[in-house]
Design a protein around this motif. Structure first.
Motif, PDB file in Angstrom:
ATOM      1  N   GLN C 560       5.775 104.917 -69.143  1.00  0.00           N
ATOM      2  CA  GLN C 560       6.364 105.977 -68.334  1.00  0.00           C
ATOM      3  C   GLN C 560       7.880 106.058 -68.574  1.00  0.00           C
ATOM      4  O   GLN C 560       8.449 107.147 -68.662  1.00  0.00           O
ATOM      5  N   LYS C 561       8.503 104.897 -68.716  1.00  0.00           N
ATOM      6  CA  LYS C 561       9.946 104.904 -69.000  1.00  0.00           C
ATOM      7  C   LYS C 561      10.226 105.580 -70.345  1.00  0.00           C
ATOM      8  O   LYS C 561      11.202 106.310 -70.491  1.00  0.00           O
ATOM      9  N   VAL C 562       9.377 105.313 -71.314  1.00  0.00           N
ATOM     10  CA  VAL C 562       9.529 105.944 -72.627  1.00  0.00           C
ATOM     11  C   VAL C 562       9.405 107.458 -72.487  1.00  0.00           C
ATOM     12  O   VAL C 562      10.212 108.232 -73.038  1.00  0.00           O
ATOM     13  N   ILE C 563       8.418 107.874 -71.715  1.00  0.00           N
ATOM     14  CA  ILE C 563       8.213 109.314 -71.507  1.00  0.00           C
ATOM     15  C   ILE C 563       9.464 109.943 -70.889  1.00  0.00           C
ATOM     16  O   ILE C 563       9.924 111.003 -71.314  1.00  0.00           O
ATOM     17  N   GLU C 564      10.034 109.234 -69.920  1.00  0.00           N
ATOM     18  CA  GLU C 564      11.198 109.801 -69.217  1.00  0.00           C
ATOM     19  C   GLU C 564      12.416 109.870 -70.129  1.00  0.00           C
ATOM     20  O   GLU C 564      13.177 110.840 -70.105  1.00  0.00           O
ATOM     21  N   LYS C 565      12.598 108.825 -70.931  1.00  0.00           N
ATOM     22  CA  LYS C 565      13.732 108.880 -71.861  1.00  0.00           C
ATOM     23  C   LYS C 565      13.520 110.007 -72.873  1.00  0.00           C
ATOM     24  O   LYS C 565      14.448 110.777 -73.182  1.00  0.00           O
ATOM     25  N   GLY C 566      12.298 110.088 -73.342  1.00  0.00           N
ATOM     26  CA  GLY C 566      11.967 111.157 -74.291  1.00  0.00           C
ATOM     27  C   GLY C 566      12.201 112.524 -73.682  1.00  0.00           C
ATOM     28  O   GLY C 566      12.647 113.466 -74.352  1.00  0.00           O
ATOM     29  N   ARG C 567      11.943 112.628 -72.394  1.00  0.00           N
ATOM     30  CA  ARG C 567      12.120 113.919 -71.714  1.00  0.00           C
ATOM     31  C   ARG C 567      13.610 114.331 -71.730  1.00  0.00           C
ATOM     32  O   ARG C 567      13.938 115.484 -71.963  1.00  0.00           O
ATOM     33  N   LYS C 568      14.462 113.347 -71.504  1.00  0.00           N
ATOM     34  CA  LYS C 568      15.906 113.634 -71.513  1.00  0.00           C
ATOM     35  C   LYS C 568      16.319 114.143 -72.892  1.00  0.00           C
ATOM     36  O   LYS C 568      17.063 115.114 -73.029  1.00  0.00           O
ATOM     37  N   ILE C 569      15.823 113.444 -73.917  1.00  0.00           N
ATOM     38  CA  ILE C 569      16.193 113.831 -75.283  1.00  0.00           C
ATOM     39  C   ILE C 569      15.608 115.208 -75.621  1.00  0.00           C
ATOM     40  O   ILE C 569      16.286 116.078 -76.177  1.00  0.00           O
ATOM     41  N   ALA C 571      14.757 117.602 -73.582  1.00  0.00           N
ATOM     42  CA  ALA C 571      15.431 118.650 -72.801  1.00  0.00           C
ATOM     43  C   ALA C 571      16.736 119.047 -73.494  1.00  0.00           C
ATOM     44  O   ALA C 571      17.066 120.224 -73.635  1.00  0.00           O
ATOM     45  N   HIS C 572      17.442 118.008 -73.957  1.00  0.00           N
ATOM     46  CA  HIS C 572      18.703 118.257 -74.646  1.00  0.00           C
ATOM     47  C   HIS C 572      18.464 119.080 -75.911  1.00  0.00           C
ATOM     48  O   HIS C 572      19.158 120.068 -76.172  1.00  0.00           O
ATOM     49  N   LEU C 573      17.469 118.692 -76.672  1.00  0.00           N
ATOM     50  CA  LEU C 573      17.198 119.375 -77.940  1.00  0.00           C
ATOM     51  C   LEU C 573      16.642 120.783 -77.710  1.00  0.00           C
ATOM     52  O   LEU C 573      16.898 121.698 -78.507  1.00  0.00           O
ATOM     53  N   LEU C 574      15.882 120.938 -76.656  1.00  0.00           N
ATOM     54  CA  LEU C 574      15.283 122.250 -76.366  1.00  0.00           C
ATOM     55  C   LEU C 574      16.219 123.124 -75.536  1.00  0.00           C
ATOM     56  O   LEU C 574      15.864 124.244 -75.161  1.00  0.00           O
ATOM     57  N   GLU C 575      17.344 122.539 -75.224  1.00  0.00           N
ATOM     58  CA  GLU C 575      18.350 123.236 -74.421  1.00  0.00           C
ATOM     59  C   GLU C 575      17.752 123.724 -73.116  1.00  0.00           C
ATOM     60  O   GLU C 575      17.866 124.897 -72.739  1.00  0.00           O
ATOM     61  N   ALA C 576      17.067 122.850 -72.463  1.00  0.00           N
ATOM     62  CA  ALA C 576      16.481 123.173 -71.164  1.00  0.00           C
ATOM     63  C   ALA C 576      16.888 122.087 -70.165  1.00  0.00           C
ATOM     64  O   ALA C 576      17.335 121.008 -70.563  1.00  0.00           O
ATOM     65  N   ALA C 577      16.757 122.415 -68.912  1.00  0.00           N
ATOM     66  CA  ALA C 577      17.029 121.391 -67.896  1.00  0.00           C
ATOM     67  C   ALA C 577      15.893 120.369 -67.924  1.00  0.00           C
ATOM     68  O   ALA C 577      14.737 120.710 -68.182  1.00  0.00           O
ATOM     69  N   GLU C 578      16.240 119.102 -67.675  1.00  0.00           N
ATOM     70  CA  GLU C 578      15.236 118.043 -67.734  1.00  0.00           C
ATOM     71  C   GLU C 578      14.050 118.351 -66.824  1.00  0.00           C
ATOM     72  O   GLU C 578      12.898 118.126 -67.197  1.00  0.00           O
ATOM     73  N   ASP C 579      14.374 118.865 -65.648  1.00  0.00           N
ATOM     74  CA  ASP C 579      13.297 119.148 -64.686  1.00  0.00           C
ATOM     75  C   ASP C 579      12.356 120.237 -65.189  1.00  0.00           C
ATOM     76  O   ASP C 579      11.232 120.357 -64.708  1.00  0.00           O
ATOM     77  N   ASP C 580      12.822 121.031 -66.129  1.00  0.00           N
ATOM     78  CA  ASP C 580      11.988 122.116 -66.635  1.00  0.00           C
ATOM     79  C   ASP C 580      11.125 121.690 -67.815  1.00  0.00           C
ATOM     80  O   ASP C 580      10.363 122.494 -68.343  1.00  0.00           O
ATOM     81  N   LEU C 613      22.120 113.284 -79.394  1.00  0.00           N
ATOM     82  CA  LEU C 613      21.525 112.791 -78.161  1.00  0.00           C
ATOM     83  C   LEU C 613      22.325 113.280 -76.974  1.00  0.00           C
ATOM     84  O   LEU C 613      23.533 113.539 -77.085  1.00  0.00           O
ATOM     85  N   PRO C 614      21.663 113.418 -75.837  1.00  0.00           N
ATOM     86  CA  PRO C 614      22.431 113.822 -74.649  1.00  0.00           C
ATOM     87  C   PRO C 614      23.442 112.742 -74.279  1.00  0.00           C
ATOM     88  O   PRO C 614      23.252 111.573 -74.624  1.00  0.00           O
ATOM     89  N   PRO C 615      24.496 113.119 -73.588  1.00  0.00           N
ATOM     90  CA  PRO C 615      25.526 112.142 -73.218  1.00  0.00           C
ATOM     91  C   PRO C 615      24.924 110.978 -72.419  1.00  0.00           C
ATOM     92  O   PRO C 615      24.044 111.189 -71.575  1.00  0.00           O
ATOM     93  N   GLY C 616      25.365 109.775 -72.715  1.00  0.00           N
ATOM     94  CA  GLY C 616      24.943 108.604 -71.933  1.00  0.00           C
ATOM     95  C   GLY C 616      23.583 108.067 -72.328  1.00  0.00           C
ATOM     96  O   GLY C 616      23.118 107.095 -71.739  1.00  0.00           O
ATOM     97  N   ILE C 617      22.939 108.661 -73.290  1.00  0.00           N
ATOM     98  CA  ILE C 617      21.620 108.183 -73.701  1.00  0.00           C
ATOM     99  C   ILE C 617      21.763 107.353 -74.972  1.00  0.00           C
ATOM    100  O   ILE C 617      22.340 107.807 -75.963  1.00  0.00           O
ATOM    101  N   GLU C 618      21.238 106.124 -74.944  1.00  0.00           N
ATOM    102  CA  GLU C 618      21.297 105.246 -76.113  1.00  0.00           C
ATOM    103  C   GLU C 618      20.273 105.688 -77.151  1.00  0.00           C
ATOM    104  O   GLU C 618      19.257 106.282 -76.806  1.00  0.00           O
ATOM    105  N   PRO C 619      20.525 105.330 -78.400  1.00  0.00           N
ATOM    106  CA  PRO C 619      19.533 105.649 -79.425  1.00  0.00           C
ATOM    107  C   PRO C 619      18.221 104.891 -79.194  1.00  0.00           C
ATOM    108  O   PRO C 619      18.135 104.017 -78.340  1.00  0.00           O
TER     109      PRO C 619
END
Lengths: 289, 152, 784
Positions: C560-569, C571-580, C613-619
């Protein structure tokens, strides 16, 4: 698990085996299938200095019908005996017994000669051979002799075989007229050995039992005839009821001390089981009449 | 003592101490470690191999007794990358858990099905009496042997 | 979450190696220059060692070395075998790797031989001369508890290792005083020998340049072994020990524990600078693998005039053997006393357990560990009471079950049951068995002189014991959380590192099923790694039916943590809000615009390239979790055994066995059923066949597989299984655990069936194992 060291000789004939036995005396053991001896050696309960492997001597193999006698080579495996139509037909109790020795793998390697010579009290074949009135042919430096099964089993792991003798044949009379026989056992749940095993051989004429030979292993220090049962059956009706009442005589002539006792089955329980299994053996034999 | 034998179709000539058990020849000398040792009293059957067509407990056979014989172990059962029907059936039916008894169990079943190609459940249970499994309760082993019998 | 594989009975990925003989167990491994060890063991239950002479053994051709306790001492290592669970006021006798002045059980290690081959090592054992001065011994816990019994530890005043109680004594005594009816039973819970078919083994290899030990061993929990090897036995720093569990051939508890043998083999490898391998013979495992059970219990049950249970009172002597094995003190206390409420509403319970030292092999967790013993007490008492009241045993159970609306339910013995529907499982089992019809058949059979018995066992299991703070407060010197790393590689393939350590359970299949569903990654793209302390982060291993509930949950949390980190990345790449951004079946997409999407594989690659990568996100794309459950899980069920007793010989035949279990949600039904099958077989084994017996001098009479009967195929019927599903409410998977269920239930079901069969003879109880002779004697004794 790891047998001690020994010198190994492979005999290609009975004569060679006998001369090796002469040469090495008490230090030597004869190896047939090895299913009694090798387990003892793995526990280091047996530490022979010399093993004489007779397993490849062809003259000691095979099952033959010779007139009214069934002759079985001592190297014949339990599996071969159990599968033999001649044994099934002419010495059913022996076929029964061979088919319940140990397990499938043990039956593929264990031999009748090794089994009888080892004379484990809980082994299955001795009662069958005894009840069938078998004979053991043995050869030693002085030549061949025939030992009646009645004289062969002498005590715990003790037989009439001399140290320098080898079993060369097991002979079982096939009887005249209607002979039926059976062997039943109560196997120990762990070892598979007989807690009690009973072989019954009945000659039947008309509706009567003319002669009965009944023997047991597991119960005593070696296989023994059950004289009380045999007497009770002699001339009795060939019926389940008569069998049941004869079975009550299974312990006749034995004292409490005669029965084996261990943590799984005490002497008096074994004595009780002997009656139960004698009845079952007799009834199974009668069903074959 | 020098002995020659064939294992899984391959001939070997090796020098062994007379006391060496067949199972140790297979495992320690020939590096065929699929055959396992589970006990020291010839009860568990983990070491079962086929010797000259018959299932035997290789812990109760001296290597010198196997001189000249033809041995089949679990490693030799699959042919040309195709699992034997028994292997396939054990897999399909979850006939193994820890797998330690499995090679011996399969080799015994192999012999059983050769002498009795269509065994009943009871015959299978009796036939496998010399093989102890502590994981499966035998339920799925019986199913596996039944399936293999049908496929073979 | 898309449940594609969760719930599927797919074939195990473990099997191809196992069915072709390619799998490598410890004894299959060979290293260059490897030597073999054999261990000399005491033939006496209690003796003083007055002299050891190893010179003849050392002189034997092929012997590399012979060591005794003195050599270990001189090497300066700690050389101790510690205990991992502490109870208040318990005695703390020391235990060393090799016995020095005194031996305290048959099988205790006295010396070790290292030789060029196995055979020579065993030859040399026979050449070691040890003079023993035999001393009086005691094997029976009830006898050892008495004053004047031979002392196991001569510096202690008595053999009572600990005296532990739980529940309210006063209230319970009061309940008994007010009871309408009471029953009491004297119960022996027979001592068992685990008998994993692979004997214990170890291969130790020491690299003197790096000062590092690699130890392949038969273990259920490599990290625990590394910890205890380091702290107590060898003194090597933890990072200089690598413990590897190769293929492990069953355990059932016996491969949890830290024994002297593997430590001795490791110490030899360090001393000699060459690899040393050891495999126990079966007879050695009989003397040294920790045994199970061995309780002597007085138990009483009280009911009111309505047949409602009002009190349960238990006193148990629990045999510890000569020393504490690793988790021994926990087994007859927190894994036993706390389970005595069973499935029942019992307002008052009191249980006192005295752990007793005897001159026998140490006793510890064996499949079920405390819970089968508790179930046996409760279910035998329940049956005895039903008979006393003239009630059907099913009806008596129904009347006393904790009803479904009372969960979470607090028992008077410290547990909070999370969920349950006990009557549901009972009814399903009765229906599956055709209970009413069976009772009719039983009646008919009796008229013909045939004795059929029907036995019920409604059990509760507590597994995945946790949280760590709670078990720590109870004395555990261990945490009982579990760890997992889920690592998605740049190509989107996945490696999972689990702190669980399978030895037949099929984790590599089950865990891959659940990760595949969660991440939407193909099953074949997922690798599960476990059982190696250098590869896998700290983990506590596999036992106590914990791997799905705790180990599996750890994996789910990491995934689940992997999914959430992936979601942040994403969202950034798709230029959408994470919640979307939604995640489904391996794809991140913008809600309402599903064509704007990235696969998890694409996201993984971007995570590693780290170009955008979005700001604050580690590789990188991976996550670690150390999952500490909120509570135990509580599987339950009802098992029904049908037996026929031969009154002539006393033989018992198990005709049918019906089991309805509730282990929550099921990841792989085929594997779950296999666990239940095996568990039942071991429970039936305890009931009918198995029993370790010591004689009065402390000799193990059942010292081999020739004397100790493990169930064979022909002893057992095919099993009839069904289940109910009450998801665990507090872990992310809703799973509960199933490894021990069958064993916990079966022994009581079978004994209840035998006693039921013999009811016409007036037989009220038979101790396990219910051997034919015991049955015959019970019939004789009861008289018809």
């Amino acid at each position: 698990m790891y047998p001690p060291k020994f010198d190994y000789y492979r005999a290609s004939s009975v004569d060679e085996a006998l001369s090796l036995l002469q040469q090495h005396g008490a230090n030597a053991k004869v190896l047939a299938g090895g299913h009694s001896l090798i387990p003892m050696m793995k526990m280091r309960l047996a530490q022979p200095g010399v093993l004489i492997d007779i397993g490849r001597i062809d003259e000691l193999k095979g099952i033959r019908v010779e007139g009214d006698t069934l002759s079985i080579g001592p190297l014949t495996t339990h599996a071969a005996i159990a599968a033999s139509e001649d044994v099934q037909r002419l010495a059913t109790a022996l076929s029964d017994a061979a088919s319940v020795v140990g397990d499938l793998q043990v039956r593929n390697r264990g031999t009748i000669g090794g089994n009888l010579a080892h004379a484990d009290p809980a082994s299955d074949l001795p009662a069958a051979v005894l009840a069938l009135g078998g004979e053991i042919e043995a050869r030693g430096p002085a030549g061949s002799r025939t030992i009646a099964a009645d004289d062969f089993f002498q005590g715990l792991f003790t037989t009439a075989l001399d140290e320098n003798e080898i079993i060369t044949a097991i002979r079982v009379p096939t009887g005249q007229g209607t002979r039926v026989s059976a062997y039943v056992k109560f196997p120990h749940p762990a070892s598979g050995y007989a807690v009690v095993g009973v072989a019954a051989v009945l000659d039947i004429a008309g509706n009567k039992v003319t002669t009965a030979r009944v023997a047991a292993n597991g119960a005593f220090e070696c296989a023994k005839r059950l004289a009380g049962v045999e007497q009770a059956l002699s001339g009795a009706d060939a019926t389940a009821e008569a069998a049941a009442s004869a079975a009550e005589h299974a312990t006749d002539g034995f004292s409490a001390d005669d029965f084996m006792s261990d943590i799984f089955a005490s002497a008096d329980y074994r004595a009780h089981l002997l009656k139960v299994y004698t009845r079952r053996a007799l009834q199974k034999a009668l069903e074959r009449a | 003592m020098q002995i020659s034998l064939t294992v899984n179709g391959r001939p070997y000539t090796v020098d062994v101490e007379p006391r060496m058990l067949l199972v140790h020849l297979l495992r320690d000398v020939l590096d065929l470690t699929g055959t396992n040792v589970g006990c020291d009293t010839s009860q568990c059957g983990a070491c079962t191999v086929i010797m000259d067509g018959e299932a035997v407990k290789s812990c109760t056979v001296l290597a010198v007794q196997a001189d000249g014989s033809d041995i089949l172990t679990i490693e030799g059962l699959a042919k040309d990358g195709e699992l034997h029907p028994l292997q396939e059936a054990f897999w399909n039916n979850h006939g193994l858990q820890c797998g330690y008894c499995t090679p011996g169990m399969i080799m015994t079943a192999y012999h059983l099905l050769q002498v009795n190609p269509n065994p009943t459940e009871e015959e299978i249970r009796h036939g496998l009496e010399g093989n102890i499994c502590r994981c499966t309760g035998y339920h799925n082993i019986v199913r596996a042997v039944q399936e293999a019998a049908q496929r073979m | 979450m898309a449940e594609k594989l969760f719930g599927s009975a797919i074939r195990r990925r473990e099997d191809p190696a196992l069915i072709t003989g390619r799998a490598k167990y410890t004894d299959d491994l060979k290293l260059p220059n490897m030597a073999y060890a054999a261990i000399l063991r005491s033939p006496h239950a209690h003796a003083r060692i007055t002299r050891i002479d190893t010179s003849k053994a050392k002189a034997l051709d092929g012997v590399v070395a012979v060591f005794t306790a003195e050599d270990v001492e001189q090497s300066g290592v700690p050389g101790q075998i510690p205990v991992g669970w502490l109870l208040p006021n318990m005695k703390m006798p020391p235990r060393s790797l090799l016995a020095k002045d005194r031996v305290r059980y048959v099988g205790e290690a006295v010396a070790v031989v290292v030789a060029e081959d196995r055979y020579t090592a065993h030859d040399a054992l026979e050449l070691i001369e040890v003079d023993y001065e035999p001393l009086p011994a005691v094997a029976d816990p009830a006898k050892a508890a008495q004053e004047g019994a031979p002392l196991v530890h001569e510096n202690e005043p008595d053999n009572i290792a600990f005296d532990w109680e739980i529940g309210d004594k006063e209230a319970t005594d009061q309940a008994f005083a007010q009871a309408a009816h009471t029953v009491s039973l004297e119960l022996v819970n027979n001592r068992l020998i685990p008998n994993a078919v692979e004997p214990r083994a170890a291969l130790a290899d020491y690299d003197p340049i790096n000062g590092k030990l690699t130890l392949w061993m038969t273990t259920q929990n490599p990290h625990i072994h590394r910890l205890l090897m380091s702290l107590a036995s060898l003194g090597l720093p933890e990072h200089k020990i690598r413990v590897i569990a190769p293929e492990v051939g069953g355990g059932f508890g016996s491969k949890i524990h830290h024994y002297p043998d593997e430590a001795i083999v490791s110490w030899c490898a360090i001393q000699l600078g060459r690899p040393v391998k050891w495999q126990a013979t079966r007879s050695e495992t009989y003397m040294t693998d920790a045994h199970g059970r061995d309780h002597v219990t007085h138990a009483e049950l009280a009911v009111d005039e309505n047949g409602k249970i009002i009190g349960l009172r238990v006193h148990t002597y629990a045999n510890m053997g000569a020393y504490y094995s690793t988790f021994a003190p926990a087994v007859p206390t927190y894994l036993y006393g706390t389970l005595l409420s069973g499935q029942y509403e019992i307002p008052n319970i009191h249980c006192r357990v005295q752990g007793i030292f005897t001159h026998t092999t140490p006793v510890d967790a064996y499949r079920g560990a405390g819970r089968p013993e508790a179930t046996f007490v409760v279910e035998r008492l329940v049956d005895a009471m039903a008979r006393k009241l003239g009630m059907d045993p099913a009806e008596f159970r129904r009347r006393n079950f904790i009803p479904p609306d009372k969960f979470p339910y607090d028992t008077p013995v410290a547990l909070q049951y999370d969920s349950g529907n006990y009557e549901g499982a009972l009814n399903k089992a009765l229906e599956a068995a055709g209970y009413e019809q069976l009772r009719k058949e039983q009646e008919e059979a009796r008229k013909q002189g045939r004795y059929i018995g029907i036995g019920l066992s409604s059990y509760i299991e507590a597994c995945g014991i946790a949280p760590s703070a709670v078990v720590g407060a109870l004395g555990a010197q261990a945490g009982l959380w579990e760890s997992a790393i889920v690592r998605v590689h740049p190509t989107g393939k996945v490696t999972v590192y689990s702190g669980s350590s399978a030895h037949g359970q099929g984790h590599k299949t089950t865990f891959a099923q659940l990760v595949s569903d969660m991440l939407g990654v193909p099953y074949d793209d997922i690798e599960i790694i476990q059982g190696d302390t250098d590869e896998v982060q700290y983990g506590w291993g596999t036992y106590g039916s914990r791997s799905a509930a705790v180990g599996g949950s750890a994996i789910a949390v990491s995934a689940q943590k992997v999914i959430e980190k992936g979601r942040k990345i994403a969202a950034h790449l798709l230029e959408a809000a994470e919640d979307d951004v939604a995640f489904e079946a391996g794809k991140y997409y913008v809600k309402g615009a599903p064509d704007k999407s990235l696969t998890i594989q694409e996201v993984a690659l971007q995570a590693y390239l780290a170009h955008n990568l979005p700001p604050g996100i580690e590789p990188a794309l991976e996550a670690v979790s150390f999952y500490d459950p909120a509570n135990f899980t509580f599987p339950f069920g009802t098992h029904i055994a049908v037996v026929e007793v031969d009154p002539d010989s006393g033989e018992v035949k198990l005709l049918r066995y019906v089991a309805v279990d509730d282990c929550g949600k099921v990841i792989n039904p085929m594997i779950v059923e296999g666990q239940i099958h095996g568990g039942i077989a071991q429970g039936v084994g305890q009931a009918l066949y198995e029993g370790a017996v010591y004689d009065e001098n402390g000799n193990l009479v059942t010292g081999t597989l020739l004397d100790y009967a493990v169930p064979k195929a022909r002893f057992l019927p095919s099993f009839e299984l069904d289940r109910t599903v009450t998801p665990c409410p507090h872990n992310p998977l809703g799973v509960k655990g199933v490894g021990e269920a069958g064993t916990i239930a079966a022994s009581a079901a079978v004994v209840n069936a035998v006693v039921d069969a013999l009811a016409p003879f007036g037989v009220e109880h038979i101790d396990m194992p219910v051997t034919p002779e015991k049955v015959w004697r019970a019939i004789q004794g009861a008289g018809k």
